[in-house]
Scaffold this motif. Structure first.
Motif, PDB file in Angstrom:
ATOM      1  N   TRP A  90     -10.263   4.248   9.278  1.00  0.00           N
ATOM      2  CA  TRP A  90      -9.156   3.362   9.637  1.00  0.00           C
ATOM      3  C   TRP A  90      -8.825   2.439   8.473  1.00  0.00           C
ATOM      4  O   TRP A  90      -8.511   1.262   8.670  1.00  0.00           O
ATOM      5  CB  TRP A  90      -9.515   2.545  10.890  1.00  0.00           C
ATOM      6  CG  TRP A  90      -9.672   3.367  12.127  1.00  0.00           C
ATOM      7  CD1 TRP A  90      -9.113   4.579  12.393  1.00  0.00           C
ATOM      8  CD2 TRP A  90     -10.446   3.024  13.291  1.00  0.00           C
ATOM      9  NE1 TRP A  90      -9.489   5.022  13.636  1.00  0.00           N
ATOM     10  CE2 TRP A  90     -10.304   4.100  14.215  1.00  0.00           C
ATOM     11  CE3 TRP A  90     -11.230   1.922  13.647  1.00  0.00           C
ATOM     12  CZ2 TRP A  90     -10.925   4.090  15.460  1.00  0.00           C
ATOM     13  CZ3 TRP A  90     -11.849   1.922  14.888  1.00  0.00           C
ATOM     14  CH2 TRP A  90     -11.695   2.996  15.791  1.00  0.00           C
ATOM     15  N   GLU A 101      -6.360   1.755   5.384  1.00  0.00           N
ATOM     16  CA  GLU A 101      -5.020   2.147   4.947  1.00  0.00           C
ATOM     17  C   GLU A 101      -4.679   1.450   3.647  1.00  0.00           C
ATOM     18  O   GLU A 101      -5.212   0.386   3.335  1.00  0.00           O
ATOM     19  CB  GLU A 101      -3.975   1.741   5.999  1.00  0.00           C
ATOM     20  CG  GLU A 101      -4.089   2.575   7.243  1.00  0.00           C
ATOM     21  CD  GLU A 101      -2.739   2.826   7.898  1.00  0.00           C
ATOM     22  OE1 GLU A 101      -1.703   2.355   7.371  1.00  0.00           O
ATOM     23  OE2 GLU A 101      -2.737   3.500   8.942  1.00  0.00           O
ATOM     24  N   TYR A 105      -1.448  -0.133   1.603  1.00  0.00           N
ATOM     25  CA  TYR A 105      -0.043  -0.540   1.573  1.00  0.00           C
ATOM     26  C   TYR A 105       0.337  -0.744   0.112  1.00  0.00           C
ATOM     27  O   TYR A 105      -0.531  -1.016  -0.726  1.00  0.00           O
ATOM     28  CB  TYR A 105       0.146  -1.853   2.341  1.00  0.00           C
ATOM     29  CG  TYR A 105       0.270  -1.684   3.845  1.00  0.00           C
ATOM     30  CD1 TYR A 105       1.243  -2.374   4.553  1.00  0.00           C
ATOM     31  CD2 TYR A 105      -0.582  -0.850   4.555  1.00  0.00           C
ATOM     32  CE1 TYR A 105       1.371  -2.224   5.937  1.00  0.00           C
ATOM     33  CE2 TYR A 105      -0.469  -0.698   5.929  1.00  0.00           C
ATOM     34  CZ  TYR A 105       0.509  -1.388   6.620  1.00  0.00           C
ATOM     35  OH  TYR A 105       0.630  -1.237   7.973  1.00  0.00           O
ATOM     36  N   LYS A 158      -7.773  -1.132  10.109  1.00  0.00           N
ATOM     37  CA  LYS A 158      -7.282  -1.211  11.491  1.00  0.00           C
ATOM     38  C   LYS A 158      -8.451  -1.335  12.454  1.00  0.00           C
ATOM     39  O   LYS A 158      -9.555  -0.883  12.150  1.00  0.00           O
ATOM     40  CB  LYS A 158      -6.499   0.055  11.834  1.00  0.00           C
ATOM     41  CG  LYS A 158      -5.160   0.144  11.159  1.00  0.00           C
ATOM     42  CD  LYS A 158      -4.448   1.429  11.535  1.00  0.00           C
ATOM     43  CE  LYS A 158      -2.967   1.316  11.203  1.00  0.00           C
ATOM     44  NZ  LYS A 158      -2.248   2.569  11.455  1.00  0.00           N
ATOM     45  N   LYS A 214      -7.681   7.201  -1.852  1.00  0.00           N
ATOM     46  CA  LYS A 214      -6.385   7.325  -1.182  1.00  0.00           C
ATOM     47  C   LYS A 214      -5.235   7.137  -2.177  1.00  0.00           C
ATOM     48  O   LYS A 214      -4.214   7.827  -2.108  1.00  0.00           O
ATOM     49  CB  LYS A 214      -6.271   6.327  -0.027  1.00  0.00           C
ATOM     50  CG  LYS A 214      -7.074   6.748   1.192  1.00  0.00           C
ATOM     51  CD  LYS A 214      -7.143   5.627   2.228  1.00  0.00           C
ATOM     52  CE  LYS A 214      -8.148   5.946   3.326  1.00  0.00           C
ATOM     53  NZ  LYS A 214      -7.663   6.969   4.284  1.00  0.00           N
ATOM     54  N   PRO A 254       3.595   0.416   4.140  1.00  0.00           N
ATOM     55  CA  PRO A 254       2.804   1.651   4.265  1.00  0.00           C
ATOM     56  C   PRO A 254       3.425   2.764   3.419  1.00  0.00           C
ATOM     57  O   PRO A 254       4.616   2.703   3.092  1.00  0.00           O
ATOM     58  CB  PRO A 254       2.884   1.987   5.757  1.00  0.00           C
ATOM     59  CG  PRO A 254       3.646   0.915   6.420  1.00  0.00           C
ATOM     60  CD  PRO A 254       4.195  -0.016   5.408  1.00  0.00           C
ATOM     61  N   GLU A 255       2.616   3.793   3.099  1.00  0.00           N
ATOM     62  CA  GLU A 255       3.016   4.843   2.149  1.00  0.00           C
ATOM     63  C   GLU A 255       4.447   5.334   2.305  1.00  0.00           C
ATOM     64  O   GLU A 255       5.239   5.290   1.366  1.00  0.00           O
ATOM     65  CB  GLU A 255       2.089   6.061   2.300  1.00  0.00           C
ATOM     66  CG  GLU A 255       0.754   5.892   1.652  1.00  0.00           C
ATOM     67  CD  GLU A 255      -0.043   7.209   1.619  1.00  0.00           C
ATOM     68  OE1 GLU A 255       0.527   8.278   1.942  1.00  0.00           O
ATOM     69  OE2 GLU A 255      -1.232   7.150   1.245  1.00  0.00           O
TER      70      GLU A 255
END
Length: 265
Positions: free
Chosen positions: A17, A19, A21, A43, A75, A244-245
């Motif tokens: 979870w 991520e 940005y 998250k 990532k 976000p992506e």
């Protein structure tokens, strides 16, 4: 409390979870977005984003920042590879290194391995270090930096203007870019003395042939002033918050001058 936050981090690592940005960085010379800063978000089980202010300190204290940082870097490398970011006119992505990561002896080896796994050209990566990374772990940090730089990665000094030793730090550290912290930008507009400090710092940094990014730019007036001062790069809510992506890519594709974008739609 701290225990709950720790559990949040463990869950985020185990369930992926985590991520990334991206906040766009605007070039005043090229009049377009040429880079972005990758920012970590985690998250909870309901998919709610936990702000970094809540978990970063805990993750640094318990060492989990090493795993989180590596996940983010993986990532980012995958994002660059899968989206071929150069076709969007983007030259590199900036990725933060925490103080703990800088002091970790395997850092350079791990990051070079991840770049190689993604067949990534190292000039697509710029690593941000903060000056607080210095005192205890400076030797390890410098060794990591040398390895990564000889591989082809470039560095920025983040949060300039918030620490104690900033001028010496720029002299000591092999960075290409200096990022002016938002508090320094705000002081520039609010305080006559701060103006002189920033003017002098800017003059000196430009004299060393380094680039400057102004962070935390929120208004047209601030933007105009920074541009008039000859600052090369601008980052802040004036242009965009971190996205976000997919939203980030859509934003970049929608704002770039046609000549800068070669994405086949």
């Amino acid at each position: 409390g701290e225990k709950e936050v720790e559990q949040l981090i463990i869950n985020a690592i185990e369930n992926d979870w985590v991520e990334v940005y991206y906040q766009p960085i605007y070039s005043t010379e090229e009049r377009r977005f040429t880079a972005a800063e990758a920012l970590m978000r985690i998250k909870d089980e309901n998919g709610k984003i936990i702000p970094p202010g809540i978990f970063i300190d805990v993750a640094e204290n318990n060492g989990m920042i090493l795993r989180l940082g590596e996940m983010v870097f993986e990532k980012v490398c995958r994002f660059i590879r899968e989206n071929q970011i150069r076709q969007y006119g983007l030259q590199y992505i900036e990725v933060n290194l925490s103080v703990i990561q800088c002091a970790y002896e395997q850092l350079a080896d791990d990051y070079i391995r991840i770049m190689e796994e993604n067949s990534l050209s190292p000039d697509l990566i710029n690593l941000e270090i903060t000056e607080s990374a210095s005192v205890s772990a400076k030797k390890t940090l410098l060794e990591n930096m040398q390895s990564l730089m000889s591989y082809g990665v470039r560095f920025s000094l983040d949060d300039f203007g918030t620490g104690q030793s900033n001028l010496n730090y720029i002299v000591d550290m092999p960075v290409d870019i200096v990022k002016f912290d938002r508090s320094m930008i705000n002081a520039y507009f609010e305080n006559g003395k701060a103006k002189y400090v920033m003017d002098a710092a800017m003059h000196m940094i430009h004299g060393m042939d380094l680039e400057i990014v102004s962070e935390g730019i929120e208004t047209k007036e601030q933007y105009q002033t920074m541009e008039d001062l000859g600052i090369s790069y601008i980052q802040g809510f004036y242009f965009s918050k971190p996205l976000p992506e997919q939203e980030f890519l859509a934003f970049i594709a929608g704002t770039q001058p046609r000549s800068a974008v070669s994405v086949s739609r």
